[in-house]
Write an enzyme that holds these catalytic residues in place. Structure first.
Site, PDB file in Angstrom:
ATOM      1  N   ASP A  41     -34.568 166.725  22.977  1.00 26.82           N
ATOM      2  CA  ASP A  41     -33.963 165.450  22.585  1.00 26.82           C
ATOM      3  C   ASP A  41     -34.816 164.840  21.477  1.00 26.82           C
ATOM      4  O   ASP A  41     -35.993 164.529  21.676  1.00 26.82           O
ATOM      5  CB  ASP A  41     -33.903 164.539  23.825  1.00 26.82           C
ATOM      6  CG  ASP A  41     -33.082 163.276  23.598  1.00 26.82           C
ATOM      7  OD1 ASP A  41     -32.871 162.879  22.440  1.00 26.82           O
ATOM      8  OD2 ASP A  41     -32.663 162.672  24.605  1.00 26.82           O
ATOM      9  N   ASP A  88     -30.284 159.866  17.137  1.00 29.13           N
ATOM     10  CA  ASP A  88     -30.753 160.319  18.452  1.00 29.13           C
ATOM     11  C   ASP A  88     -29.821 161.471  18.842  1.00 29.13           C
ATOM     12  O   ASP A  88     -28.604 161.277  18.950  1.00 29.13           O
ATOM     13  CB  ASP A  88     -30.635 159.130  19.413  1.00 29.13           C
ATOM     14  CG  ASP A  88     -31.170 159.411  20.814  1.00 29.13           C
ATOM     15  OD1 ASP A  88     -31.540 160.558  21.107  1.00 29.13           O
ATOM     16  OD2 ASP A  88     -31.190 158.458  21.625  1.00 29.13           O
ATOM     17  N   HIS A 120     -26.009 154.805  24.754  1.00 30.91           N
ATOM     18  CA  HIS A 120     -26.477 153.454  24.434  1.00 30.91           C
ATOM     19  C   HIS A 120     -26.179 153.086  22.994  1.00 30.91           C
ATOM     20  O   HIS A 120     -26.015 153.954  22.133  1.00 30.91           O
ATOM     21  CB  HIS A 120     -27.995 153.380  24.676  1.00 30.91           C
ATOM     22  CG  HIS A 120     -28.767 154.522  24.076  1.00 30.91           C
ATOM     23  ND1 HIS A 120     -29.308 154.472  22.821  1.00 30.91           N
ATOM     24  CD2 HIS A 120     -29.036 155.767  24.538  1.00 30.91           C
ATOM     25  CE1 HIS A 120     -29.904 155.631  22.562  1.00 30.91           C
ATOM     26  NE2 HIS A 120     -29.748 156.449  23.573  1.00 30.91           N
ATOM     27  N   HIS A 122     -32.561 151.473  22.408  1.00 28.48           N
ATOM     28  CA  HIS A 122     -31.629 151.228  23.515  1.00 28.48           C
ATOM     29  C   HIS A 122     -31.141 149.799  23.469  1.00 28.48           C
ATOM     30  O   HIS A 122     -31.922 148.873  23.575  1.00 28.48           O
ATOM     31  CB  HIS A 122     -32.323 151.448  24.871  1.00 28.48           C
ATOM     32  CG  HIS A 122     -32.718 152.856  25.105  1.00 28.48           C
ATOM     33  ND1 HIS A 122     -33.908 153.212  25.674  1.00 28.48           N
ATOM     34  CD2 HIS A 122     -32.094 154.017  24.838  1.00 28.48           C
ATOM     35  CE1 HIS A 122     -33.993 154.523  25.760  1.00 28.48           C
ATOM     36  NE2 HIS A 122     -32.903 155.048  25.246  1.00 28.48           N
ATOM     37  N   GLU A 156     -24.389 160.635  25.372  1.00 28.24           N
ATOM     38  CA  GLU A 156     -25.234 161.710  25.886  1.00 28.24           C
ATOM     39  C   GLU A 156     -24.942 162.032  27.346  1.00 28.24           C
ATOM     40  O   GLU A 156     -25.686 161.636  28.230  1.00 28.24           O
ATOM     41  CB  GLU A 156     -26.722 161.394  25.698  1.00 28.24           C
ATOM     42  CG  GLU A 156     -27.182 160.024  26.167  1.00 28.24           C
ATOM     43  CD  GLU A 156     -28.693 159.850  26.004  1.00 28.24           C
ATOM     44  OE1 GLU A 156     -29.428 160.830  26.174  1.00 28.24           O
ATOM     45  OE2 GLU A 156     -29.117 158.728  25.701  1.00 28.24           O
ATOM     46  N   GLU A 207     -26.011 165.506  23.071  1.00 26.30           N
ATOM     47  CA  GLU A 207     -26.012 164.136  22.531  1.00 26.30           C
ATOM     48  C   GLU A 207     -25.792 164.107  21.026  1.00 26.30           C
ATOM     49  O   GLU A 207     -26.378 164.900  20.290  1.00 26.30           O
ATOM     50  CB  GLU A 207     -27.359 163.459  22.827  1.00 26.30           C
ATOM     51  CG  GLU A 207     -27.471 162.055  22.242  1.00 26.30           C
ATOM     52  CD  GLU A 207     -28.767 161.348  22.605  1.00 26.30           C
ATOM     53  OE1 GLU A 207     -29.778 162.039  22.810  1.00 26.30           O
ATOM     54  OE2 GLU A 207     -28.756 160.111  22.666  1.00 26.30           O
TER      55      GLU A 207
END
Ligand code: MET
Length: 288
Positions: A82, A93, A152, A160, A185, A273
């Protein structure tokens, strides 16, 4: 322009995530993999938005090598990689799962769930509809989504924020709006569908800015100041013997701790993700 920076961060993140995934083989060191991936981000002239997370098997997220890590990947491991990259605080992300065993269906479940949710993204859609899509894809393949992990919203130097994107149905609420940056994700598991905080904590972020006394604590805060609140790892710190101060700073509410998150021992978890920007008629996936 903000949109262009999100796009640029996404392109770099996507390329490096793929290269990072190719490094993951049996007998390769986790510490070396993390260092190489983060160095690729720096070499590209962008920022590491959070310590690259390398989480094995029943661990879903928030593992990253410790300063003295001696682990290597093993045949059979289910490895989540990640990666976070930022340009002027605008974050991409993105995560993939490398299966060193024979559970490719589990890997495909989280990918299908992510892509089903992405297909639904547009202004006016509720996060509940996304969660329902995720849960359906994973459930129909005989696995469980992890209910207490979510996607998020993102903003400059904020990894976040709302809206949270659930991985299960029945959670209604927030509506997507044009211009929002969000990360979707899904996690699919052979375990219970819930992760628990583990004892191991490698990742922290600053959550309050107030004066502290202890010299070591002051050194740590000085060191992480340029991160503007983005997460860092124990292995990143140059301050000697930081551990007691880290604990104290967490107790004082200055640092947030991100313990390793794991489903039950013996289970396997996959993750997929992407980050995207909501547009007038859908979204642009920055990390595609
Ligand atoms: N990308 C992961 C997350 O969103 C890891 C961040 S490091 C705490 O939680």
């Amino acid at each position: 322009e903000v949109f262009e920076r999100y796009i640029q961060a996404g392109k770099v993140a996507s390329t490096i995530l793929r290269k990072g995934g190719d490094l993951i083989r049996p007998d390769v060191s986790l510490a070396l993999t993390a260092a190489e991936v983060e160095q690729m981000v720096i070499d590209a002239g962008l920022g590491v938005a959070f310590p690259v997370n390398i989480s094995l098997n029943e661990s879903a997220a928030h593992d990253t090598p410790s300063p003295e890590d001696d682990r290597t990947f093993k045949a059979g491991d289910m490895v989540k990689l990640d990666l976070g990259v930022h340009l002027d605080g605008y974050i991409a992300d993105t995560a993939l799962t490398v299966d060193l065993g024979d559970q490719n269906l589990l890997v495909e479940a989280s990918i299908a769930a992510r892509d089903a949710a992405i297909a639904k993204v547009k202004p006016g859609v509720t996060i509940g509809e996304l969660g329902t899509a995720v849960a359906a894809e994973i459930g129909s393949r005989g696995y469980r989504p992890i209910a207490n992990l979510t996607g998020h919203g993102l903003d400059q130097f904020r990894l976040h924020m709302g809206p949270n994107v659930p991985n299960v149905g029945g959670i209604g609420g927030a509506v997507l709006e044009e211009g929002m940056a969000i990360a979707i994700e899904p996690f699919a598991t052979t375990g219970t569908g819930y992760v628990n905080d583990q004892k191991r904590v490698e990742i922290f972020s600053q959550m309050a800015w107030k004066p502290v006394r202890m010299p070591t604590s002051r050194k740590i805060l000085k060191e992480i100041e340029p991160l503007n609140g983005l997460p860092f790892a124990r292995r990143h710190l140059k301050t000697p013997k930081p551990d007691l101060s880290l604990l104290r700073l967490v107790r004082e509410g200055v640092l947030h701790a991100y313990p390793v998150l794991a489903d039950v021992p013996g289970s396997y978890v996959s993750q997929a993700e992407h980050t995207m920007i909501v547009t007038s008629d859908g979204c642009v996936v920055t990390t595609a």
